[in-house]
Write a protein that holds these residues in place. Sequence first.
Motif, PDB file in Angstrom:
ATOM      1  N   ILE A   1       0.825  -1.221   0.000  1.00 16.36           N
ATOM      2  CA  ILE A   1       0.000   0.000   0.000  1.00 16.36           C
ATOM      3  C   ILE A   1       0.859   1.270   0.000  1.00 16.36           C
ATOM      4  CG2 ILE A   1      -1.910  -1.168   1.156  1.00 16.36           C
ATOM      5  CD1 ILE A   1      -1.135   0.275   3.749  1.00 16.36           C
ATOM      6  N   GLY A   2       2.172   1.096  -0.179  1.00 16.95           N
ATOM      7  CA  GLY A   2       3.050   2.252  -0.273  1.00 16.95           C
ATOM      8  C   GLY A   2       3.327   2.950   1.042  1.00 16.95           C
ATOM      9  N   ARG A   3       3.313   2.189   2.140  1.00 14.43           N
ATOM     10  CA  ARG A   3       3.611   2.777   3.449  1.00 14.43           C
ATOM     11  C   ARG A   3       4.766   2.045   4.142  1.00 14.43           C
ATOM     12  NH1 ARG A   3       0.253   6.313   5.873  1.00 14.43           N
ATOM     13  NH2 ARG A   3       2.204   6.742   6.976  1.00 14.43           N
ATOM     14  N   PRO A   4       5.893   1.865   3.449  1.00 14.78           N
ATOM     15  CA  PRO A   4       7.031   1.204   4.103  1.00 14.78           C
ATOM     16  C   PRO A   4       7.583   2.025   5.258  1.00 14.78           C
ATOM     17  CG  PRO A   4       7.702   2.157   2.010  1.00 14.78           C
ATOM     18  CD  PRO A   4       6.221   2.265   2.068  1.00 14.78           C
ATOM     19  N   ASP A   5       7.248   3.337   5.282  1.00 13.27           N
ATOM     20  CA  ASP A   5       7.730   4.187   6.376  1.00 13.27           C
ATOM     21  C   ASP A   5       7.226   3.709   7.732  1.00 13.27           C
ATOM     22  OD1 ASP A   5       5.188   5.094   5.098  1.00 13.27           O
ATOM     23  OD2 ASP A   5       5.133   6.459   6.822  1.00 13.27           O
ATOM     24  N   LEU A   6       6.058   3.018   7.730  1.00 14.88           N
ATOM     25  CA  LEU A   6       5.485   2.561   8.997  1.00 14.88           C
ATOM     26  C   LEU A   6       6.163   1.288   9.510  1.00 14.88           C
ATOM     27  CD1 LEU A   6       1.663   3.207   8.446  1.00 14.88           C
ATOM     28  CD2 LEU A   6       3.301   4.575   9.737  1.00 14.88           C
ATOM     29  N   ILE A   7       6.906   0.603   8.632  1.00 12.82           N
ATOM     30  CA  ILE A   7       7.588  -0.620   9.076  1.00 12.82           C
ATOM     31  C   ILE A   7       8.619  -0.273  10.144  1.00 12.82           C
ATOM     32  CG2 ILE A   7       9.086  -2.529   8.381  1.00 12.82           C
ATOM     33  CD1 ILE A   7       7.786  -2.428   5.621  1.00 12.82           C
ATOM     34  N   ARG A   8       9.411   0.773   9.891  1.00 16.00           N
ATOM     35  CA  ARG A   8      10.430   1.163  10.865  1.00 16.00           C
ATOM     36  C   ARG A   8       9.786   1.656  12.164  1.00 16.00           C
ATOM     37  NH1 ARG A   8      15.685   1.659  10.718  1.00 16.00           N
ATOM     38  NH2 ARG A   8      15.725   1.296   8.465  1.00 16.00           N
ATOM     39  N   LEU A   9       8.611   2.312  12.040  1.00 16.05           N
ATOM     40  CA  LEU A   9       7.943   2.796  13.241  1.00 16.05           C
ATOM     41  C   LEU A   9       7.443   1.630  14.095  1.00 16.05           C
ATOM     42  CD1 LEU A   9       5.525   5.809  13.393  1.00 16.05           C
ATOM     43  CD2 LEU A   9       5.096   3.782  14.764  1.00 16.05           C
ATOM     44  N   LEU A  10       6.879   0.604  13.430  1.00 18.53           N
ATOM     45  CA  LEU A  10       6.337  -0.543  14.171  1.00 18.53           C
ATOM     46  C   LEU A  10       7.441  -1.496  14.631  1.00 18.53           C
ATOM     47  CD1 LEU A  10       3.183  -1.406  12.012  1.00 18.53           C
ATOM     48  CD2 LEU A  10       3.219  -0.340  14.265  1.00 18.53           C
ATOM     49  N   TYR A  11       8.470  -1.639  13.791  1.00 18.44           N
ATOM     50  CA  TYR A  11       9.539  -2.595  14.090  1.00 18.44           C
ATOM     51  C   TYR A  11      10.877  -1.879  13.923  1.00 18.44           C
ATOM     52  CZ  TYR A  11       5.520  -5.498  12.949  1.00 18.44           C
ATOM     53  OH  TYR A  11       4.258  -6.030  12.889  1.00 18.44           O
ATOM     54  N   SER A  12      11.701  -1.931  14.914  1.00 19.04           N
ATOM     55  CA  SER A  12      12.947  -1.163  14.891  1.00 19.04           C
ATOM     56  C   SER A  12      13.845  -1.568  13.733  1.00 19.04           C
ATOM     57  CB  SER A  12      13.697  -1.341  16.216  1.00 19.04           C
ATOM     58  OG  SER A  12      13.922  -2.715  16.477  1.00 19.04           O
TER      59      SER A  12
END
Length: 616
Positions: free
Chosen positions: A601-612
Motif C-alpha cells: 500500500i506504499g507505506r514502508p515508512d510505517l515498518i520502521r515505526l512498528l519494528y525497529s
Amino acid sequence: MNKSEHSYPRLTDFLPTTKKECELRGWDELDIILFSGDAYVDHPSFGAAVIGRVLEAEGYRVAIVPQPDWHGDFRDFKKLGRPRLFFGIAPGCMDSMVNKYTANKRLRSEDAYSPDGRHDCRPEYPTIVYTKILKQLFPDVPVVLGGIEASMRRLTHYDYWQDRLRPSILIDSGADALIYGMGEKAICAIAERLSKKHSDTTWSDIPQIAYLAPAPLSDGKGGEAVVILHSHEECLHSKRAQAENIKLIEAESNKMYAAHIVQHVGKQVVVVNPPYPPMTTKELDAVYELPYTRLPHPKYKGKRIPAYDMIKHSVTIHRGCFGGCAFCTISMHQGKFVTPRSKESILREVKRITQLPDFKGYLSDLGGPSANMYAMRGRNSKACEKCSRYSCIHPKVCPNLDNDHRPLLELYHAVDNLPGIKKSIVSSGVRYDLLLHKTGNPDIDRATQQYTRELITRHVGGRLKVAPEHTSDQVLHFMRKPSFKLFHAFCRLFERICREEHLNYQIIPYFISSHPGCTLADMAELAAETKRLNFHLEQVQDFTPTPMTISTEAYYTGLDPFTLNPIYTAKTQQQKLAQRQFFFWYQQQQRSAIERTLRQIGRPDLIRLLYSKPRR
C-alpha cells in the motif's frame, strides 16, 4: 429481610411456564402467551420478563414459554393451549443472528442467553420460525412481534448472514402486528384493544406498531404527516433507493413527533405508526419496580446462563442515548431522548440486590446505554420537540444540551452510602467527549471534572473501558464518533488523575476494523498510533453489519446514505483479515504479513515505526 432469612422464591413468584404452574395459580385460561428465544430470567434486563410483568400488572393472565422446541410435533407450542387475546413473540435480547455468529459468520463460543451457553436452544430467526408454527396451529389467534429482532427488521433491511435485502419481518413471518422500540405502552394498548373484542383493523391507530395493509393504501391518516419510502421492489433493483430509505427512517426515529412511514411490498403496504412519546420518569420507575425475582426460573437450577451472570447485580439507571453512532441500534430502538429513573427508585432496587444471598457488596454496573447520560436533556424542551438531529453530541455538542453530571454524582454518592455496598462499578460505556466538553458554566464544568475523577478513582476496577473505535478522523466522522484528538486528551487526563491519586490503572480502548470508510492505510495508521500509545489491543472487533443501521446500509449499498457518494468497505474474508491483522502488530506471527501489506500500500515508512529493524 436479612440475608439469612432470604430463601429461593416460590414457583408461583415467577410467571408460569407450564400448565402445572398455571394450575398452581388457579388459572384455567390464559390471556396472553409469550414465546421467548432466551431462557426465562425474571430480571428487568430481560425483555420477555419485562413485558410479562407489565402485562401482569395490568391484570392479564400471562405465561412465558422460553426456548420452545421447534422440531417434531410442536408440543411446546401447544402445551398451554389457545390464549384469550394473543401470542407475543420475544425472540431475545439480541438479534438471533448476531447472538449466534461472529462478524466472520463463525459460530460463537456460546449462546449467552441459553442454559450452559448451549447453541441448540433456539433457531435462526426465531421470530419467523415461532410465528409460522403458531399460525399453523392457531391460525385465528393474533401474533404480535416485539424485541430487537423485530424492531430492527420492521422495514426493508440488509441481512448480512444471507447477504441479501429482506422485506419487513411482518412479510416473512406472517404476524399480525409488530411493536418496535421499548414496547411496554404498545403491548398494553394492544391487549386492551383485543380484550374489548375490536377487530384487528382497529390496531392501525395504536402508536409504535407496524402492520400490513392492502395496497394501495387509502388516505386514512387524517392529514397527519406520512413519509413514503421506496418500495421493497425498488430497493431490490436500486441500492441508491435503499440508501435514501435508511436516511428517512433514521430521521423519523430521532424526532419527538414522527410521521407515519409507509412502504409498499408487493400487493401490501407496511405501515409504521409514530412512536409514543418517551416514557416519563414515573412510568419508567413503575416498570423497574415490578415484582421481579431477579433470578432464573427454577427449571434452570444448577445450570449457568452466561448473560445472567454478567448482569444479575447490575442496575439500569436510564433509557435512551443521544450519541447517534452510525453502527449502533440504540437510536433506532430506544431513541435519542434520555429518560432517567428517579434516584429513589434506583436506591430501592439496589437495596433489594443487597439482600440477595450471593451478593458480596459489589454492583457490577450502574449504567445504561451510555453510562454518563443520566438525566441529561435539552434546556429548551420546545427546541427538542422540533429537532431532527441524529445526535446531540456529533459533530459538535448541541448548545441546547444540559450535560450536567451533578445528578449522576448525587446518585453515585447515595448508592455508595447504602449499607452493604462496598463498591459500585460503572461498566457501561462512558462518553469521554462529554467529560472533556467545556460549557462555560463554572458549576457544570466543575461537576464534570469531579465526576471524571470520581469515576476513575471509585467506580473502575483498575481498567476503564472506553470506545474510541478508530484513530482515523475520516472513519470516525462517518461512525459519528469524536476525533481521536479527544481520546489523546482523555488519556492525558486519565494519567494525570491516576498519578495524583497514586493509582496504577489502565485504559482499555475498544476498536473496530472493516467499518465502512476504513481502508488498509487507515488500519496501518491505527497500528502506528496504538504503538505510540503503548497499547497492546484486547478489545477489538470486525465490523458486524446488524440490521437497519446507517453503517450496515452503507456496507450493503456502497454509498454514504447522507451524501450518496461511494464509500469503500472491506467485504471479503481476505480484505477483512488484512485489516484485522493491524490490531496485532505486536505479535511476532503477524509481522511478515504486516510488512508485506505495508509495502503493497506504499507505506514502508510505517515498518520502521512498528519494528525497529525491518526484515529484508
